[in-house]
Design a protein around this motif. Structure first.
Motif, PDB file in Angstrom:
ATOM      1  N   GLU A 145       8.051   4.462 -20.269  1.00 17.63           N
ATOM      2  CA  GLU A 145       9.064   4.416 -19.210  1.00 17.63           C
ATOM      3  C   GLU A 145       8.218   3.751 -18.059  1.00 17.63           C
ATOM      4  N   SER A 146       9.200   2.789 -17.312  1.00 14.93           N
ATOM      5  CA  SER A 146       8.298   2.319 -16.177  1.00 14.93           C
ATOM      6  C   SER A 146       9.260   2.772 -14.997  1.00 14.93           C
ATOM      7  N   VAL A 147       8.464   2.863 -13.987  1.00 11.57           N
ATOM      8  CA  VAL A 147       9.137   2.829 -12.557  1.00 11.57           C
ATOM      9  C   VAL A 147       8.742   1.495 -11.910  1.00 11.57           C
ATOM     10  N   PRO A 148       9.656   1.152 -10.815  1.00 12.49           N
ATOM     11  CA  PRO A 148       9.693  -0.334 -10.406  1.00 12.49           C
ATOM     12  C   PRO A 148       7.981  -0.553  -9.753  1.00 12.49           C
ATOM     13  N   THR A 149       7.526   0.183  -9.024  1.00 10.92           N
ATOM     14  CA  THR A 149       6.274  -0.122  -8.467  1.00 10.92           C
ATOM     15  C   THR A 149       4.983   0.783  -8.584  1.00 10.92           C
ATOM     16  N   PHE A 150       3.888   0.158  -8.202  1.00  7.77           N
ATOM     17  CA  PHE A 150       2.745   0.975  -8.187  1.00  7.77           C
ATOM     18  C   PHE A 150       2.825   2.433  -6.956  1.00  7.77           C
ATOM     19  N   LYS A 151       3.341   1.833  -5.972  1.00  6.40           N
ATOM     20  CA  LYS A 151       3.804   2.862  -4.823  1.00  6.40           C
ATOM     21  C   LYS A 151       4.508   3.882  -5.386  1.00  6.40           C
ATOM     22  N   PRO A 181       0.752  -1.288   0.117  1.00  5.59           N
ATOM     23  CA  PRO A 181      -0.004  -0.023   0.041  1.00  5.59           C
ATOM     24  C   PRO A 181       0.957   1.246   0.089  1.00  5.59           C
ATOM     25  N   GLU A 182       0.196   2.347  -0.662  1.00  2.00           N
ATOM     26  CA  GLU A 182       1.004   3.530  -0.789  1.00  2.00           C
ATOM     27  C   GLU A 182       1.122   4.247   0.614  1.00  2.00           C
ATOM     28  N   THR A 183       0.202   4.081   1.507  1.00  2.71           N
ATOM     29  CA  THR A 183       0.189   4.814   2.936  1.00  2.71           C
ATOM     30  C   THR A 183      -0.259   3.744   3.789  1.00  2.71           C
ATOM     31  N   GLY A 184      -0.289   4.300   5.159  1.00  2.08           N
ATOM     32  CA  GLY A 184      -0.887   3.342   6.236  1.00  2.08           C
ATOM     33  C   GLY A 184      -2.414   2.975   5.900  1.00  2.08           C
ATOM     34  N   LEU A 185      -2.909   1.852   6.447  1.00  3.13           N
ATOM     35  CA  LEU A 185      -4.229   1.638   6.308  1.00  3.13           C
ATOM     36  C   LEU A 185      -5.244   2.206   6.969  1.00  3.13           C
ATOM     37  N   ILE A 186      -5.604   3.351   6.652  1.00  4.73           N
ATOM     38  CA  ILE A 186      -6.566   4.520   7.193  1.00  4.73           C
ATOM     39  C   ILE A 186      -7.680   4.702   6.091  1.00  4.73           C
ATOM     40  N   THR A 187      -8.817   4.723   6.737  1.00  6.48           N
ATOM     41  CA  THR A 187     -10.090   4.709   5.761  1.00  6.48           C
ATOM     42  C   THR A 187     -10.045   6.156   5.169  1.00  6.48           C
ATOM     43  N   THR A 188      -9.545   7.200   6.030  1.00 11.12           N
ATOM     44  CA  THR A 188      -9.775   8.376   5.205  1.00 11.12           C
ATOM     45  C   THR A 188      -8.573   8.841   4.436  1.00 11.12           C
ATOM     46  N   THR A 189      -7.459   8.267   4.367  1.00  9.63           N
ATOM     47  CA  THR A 189      -6.632   8.615   3.516  1.00  9.63           C
ATOM     48  C   THR A 189      -6.320   7.542   2.345  1.00  9.63           C
ATOM     49  N   THR A 190      -6.667   6.047   2.514  1.00  7.48           N
ATOM     50  CA  THR A 190      -6.303   5.283   1.763  1.00  7.48           C
ATOM     51  C   THR A 190      -7.103   5.310   0.109  1.00  7.48           C
ATOM     52  N   ASN A 191      -6.611   6.025  -0.878  1.00  6.92           N
ATOM     53  CA  ASN A 191      -7.223   5.992  -1.950  1.00  6.92           C
ATOM     54  C   ASN A 191      -6.800   5.234  -3.125  1.00  6.92           C
ATOM     55  N   ASP A 195      -2.370   8.362  17.523  1.00 10.05           N
ATOM     56  CA  ASP A 195      -1.347   8.395  16.655  1.00 10.05           C
ATOM     57  C   ASP A 195      -1.922   7.891  15.652  1.00 10.05           C
ATOM     58  N   ILE A 196      -2.257   8.674  14.533  1.00 15.47           N
ATOM     59  CA  ILE A 196      -2.929   7.994  13.394  1.00 15.47           C
ATOM     60  C   ILE A 196      -2.001   7.384  12.479  1.00 15.47           C
ATOM     61  N   ASN A 197      -0.821   7.640  12.536  1.00 16.65           N
ATOM     62  CA  ASN A 197       0.342   6.838  11.601  1.00 16.65           C
ATOM     63  C   ASN A 197       0.652   5.754  12.313  1.00 16.65           C
ATOM     64  N   ALA A 198       0.742   5.560  13.556  1.00 19.12           N
ATOM     65  CA  ALA A 198       0.913   4.229  14.077  1.00 19.12           C
ATOM     66  C   ALA A 198      -0.448   3.467  13.979  1.00 19.12           C
ATOM     67  N   PHE A 199      -1.530   3.860  13.860  1.00 19.52           N
ATOM     68  CA  PHE A 199      -2.746   3.319  13.734  1.00 19.52           C
ATOM     69  C   PHE A 199      -2.687   2.642  12.439  1.00 19.52           C
ATOM     70  N   ALA A 245      -4.261  16.343   6.178  1.00 21.86           N
ATOM     71  CA  ALA A 245      -3.739  15.913   5.058  1.00 21.86           C
ATOM     72  C   ALA A 245      -4.349  14.354   4.548  1.00 21.86           C
ATOM     73  N   GLN A 246      -5.673  14.229   4.788  1.00 28.46           N
ATOM     74  CA  GLN A 246      -5.936  12.857   4.347  1.00 28.46           C
ATOM     75  C   GLN A 246      -6.598  12.955   2.827  1.00 28.46           C
ATOM     76  N   LYS A 247      -6.245  11.742   1.998  1.00 24.23           N
ATOM     77  CA  LYS A 247      -6.443  11.984   0.537  1.00 24.23           C
ATOM     78  C   LYS A 247      -7.858  11.797   0.272  1.00 24.23           C
ATOM     79  N   GLN A 248      -8.504  11.279   1.052  1.00 25.28           N
ATOM     80  CA  GLN A 248     -10.046  11.374   0.612  1.00 25.28           C
ATOM     81  C   GLN A 248     -10.810  12.306   1.141  1.00 25.28           C
TER      82      GLN A 248
END
Length: 532
Positions: free
Chosen positions: A409-415, A41-51, A192-196, A125-128
């Motif tokens: 041109e490709s980068v290695p990963t989706f992240k 995943p690109e970020t932590g597993l958080i409902t309001t930012t995982t997009n 601690d949202i990042n730890a969560f 700074a939540q992506k959703q």
């Protein structure tokens, strides 16, 4: 959207959407979990930012909202006990009593309201964030310098009741209440949202067990889960892959149980390789597009509009569909998906999606009259997503038709790709797409193309389109909303903030002894996967 998605918007989804990451080795089966395709995943597993797609599939296994969507995309009551509205603008929502988070605390009305306010508040700074835009008070909370921390349109009435007031009637709001950002968060999340996000505590059909970064994520089925999507398996292991070919080899050898990303190299042989009974095919709400930011040289203003139209008409979608995808992708006819209600394959202006070499050359010449072309046209993608073949084919079409250098041109990963896109450090066109977050064509339009929306990767802004979409959302019936949305798409077909390429006809491959199906938005139906 997301789709997540993004990719999805995975999201897409993808929705942005896209797929994949990481290792590509076999997974331990000692715990009896179903082993499925995944990534980092690109970020932590958080409902309001995982997009995005990869993180979104895990988050949705761990959290349950007011509604849950079945494999056909129908919303089923989950945590909602009662939802009342007379005008699609003011809602009174009552949740079920006794539903608990995995830390033993009961889910209360404030867990929804707190999560939504947290997602909307700019300093978090939540992506959703943009999905809360319809709610009254969002503008004050989501401003660059907020004047409030909570939205005035959200009120907790008691432990099990809260009210929502929207800025205007919104026909999609109720339908979207099963989508990721509208799910509740426990009180501990805000300490601690990042730890969560690294060890989330959810209320869904699965409980978080372990995250070995770039390798796998384990979630365990909950025997006492009260929702409509209770798991029929012991748990799910999301195995990370750098290469879909490696995942396919693991599927064939029994080291992977389910794979919804059949590599291009196997599209003509997978039914024979796996056996007809181990394959599921289904049209899904999942699209493939190409975004060309207006910030790139030669792609702003009228010159850019002409060049995007020329590039679109230079790509032979039917030929790529057959030669590369073996018919598992259908040429796009609009910005949504052919599997969604309200889809129209003949919106005025959709001829810009037809292969027309002569017209493409003419449009390119008109753009050159404004400013002569220089440089190369480059399409970026993630290597772990299996996009090389179609990008090579599209690049050759562009090169041969327009007489310019064009390549991928490709980068290695989706992240990594998504990180560059989100940071706006990417300096080329790039592969995009969208995986439906809830079954609405408006969800394929608002999050991606409205000014400032969370998945608006190209920073497109057109006040006429914004007004047209808001008008569609304000319609009293679905049919009226669909008609208005297709009218709004006429603006997109002129501007081409992204170039629609293909609709997915999904293929789910299952290992021997595994049973399951694909959902409406191109994911395995995880709770209903079984083996043995």
């Amino acid at each position: 959207m997301k789709l997540r998605k993004i990719w999805v918007a995975l999201g897409a989804a993808v929705v942005a959407a896209g797929v994949l990451s990481a290792c590509g080795s076999s997974s331990d089966d000692s715990n009896g979990y179903i082993r499925v395709y995944g990534g980092e995943p690109e970020t932590g597993l958080i409902t309001t930012t995982t997009n995005e797609n990869i993180g979104g599939r895990v988050v949705d296994a761990l959290f349950t909202g007011l509604y849950a969507y079945d494999a056909q995309g129908n919303p089923r009551p989950a945590m909602v006990d009662k939802l009342e509205t007379t005008d699609n603008k003011n809602y009174t929502i009552t949740i079920k009593k006794g539903w608990k988070f995995d830390d033993g605390t009961e889910v209360k009305a404030h867990n929804f309201v707190d999560a939504w306010n947290f997602g909307a508040y700019t300093p978090n700074a939540q992506k959703q964030q943009s999905f809360f835009e319809p709610i009254e008070g969002y503008d004050q909370v989501a401003a660059e310098k907020p004047t409030a921390k909570t939205m005035s349109g959200l009120k907790v009435v008691d432990d099990y009741t809260f009210t929502v007031a929207l800025k205007q009637p919104n026909i999609d709001f109720k339908l979207g209440l099963g989508f990721t950002p509208f799910k509740p968060l426990p009180d501990v999340a805000f300490k601690d949202i990042n730890a969560f996000g690294q060890k989330p505590i959810g209320n869904g059909p699965y409980k978080f067990v372990d995250w070995q970064h770039n390798q796998k994520i384990d979630v365990e089925a909950k025997a006492d889960y009260p929702g409509p999507d209770k798991a029929k398996n012991k748990g799910i292991t999301f195995v990370a892959y750098q290469d879909p070919d490696a995942a396919y080899s693991d599927l064939q050898s029994g080291n992977l149980d389910a794979l919804e990303v059949i590599p291009t190299s196997a599209l003509r042989t997978y039914k024979k390789d796996l056996g007809e009974s181990q394959v599921v095919n289904k049209p899904v709400a999942y699209t493939l597009t190409m975004t060309i930011p207006e910030t790139l040289p030669h792609f702003s203003g009228e010159e850019g509009r002409l060049r995007r139209q020329a590039i679109s008409m230079a790509i032979n979608r039917p030929q790529i569909s057959q030669n590369i995808f073996a018919g598992t992708r259908a040429p796009a006819r609009d910005f949504t998906s052919s599997s969604l209600p309200g889809y129209d394959a003949n919106i005025p202006g959709s001829d810009v999606l037809d292969y027309n070499a002569a017209k493409a050359k003419q449009l390119w010449a008109q753009a050159n009259a404004i400013a002569p072309w220089s440089g190369s046209f480059v399409i970026a993608s993630n290597y772990d997503g299996g996009h090389k073949e179609w990008i090579d084919a599209a690049s050759n079409d562009i090169k041969n038709t327009l007489g310019i250098d064009a390549h991928g041109e490709s980068v290695p990963t989706f992240k990594q790709l998504r990180s560059e896109v989100n940071a706006r450090t990417i300096k080329t066109a790039f592969r995009t797409g969208w995986q439906g977050d809830y079954p609405s064509m408006l969800e394929f339009l608002y999050p991606l193309y409205v000014t400032g929306a969370g998945s608006n990767d190209g920073d497109y802004s057109n006040p006429q389109f914004d007004a047209a979409i808001n008008n569609a959302l304000a319609q009293p019936t679905n049919d009226a909303a669909y008609k208005a949305a297709n009218g709004a798409q006429q603006i997109l077909l002129q501007d081409l903030p992204a170039i629609p390429l293909f609709d997915y006809v999904s293929t789910l491959g299952l290992a021997q002894g595994v049973k399951g199906t694909i959902t409406w938005n191109n994911l395995p139906d995880y709770p209903n996967l079984t083996k043995g």
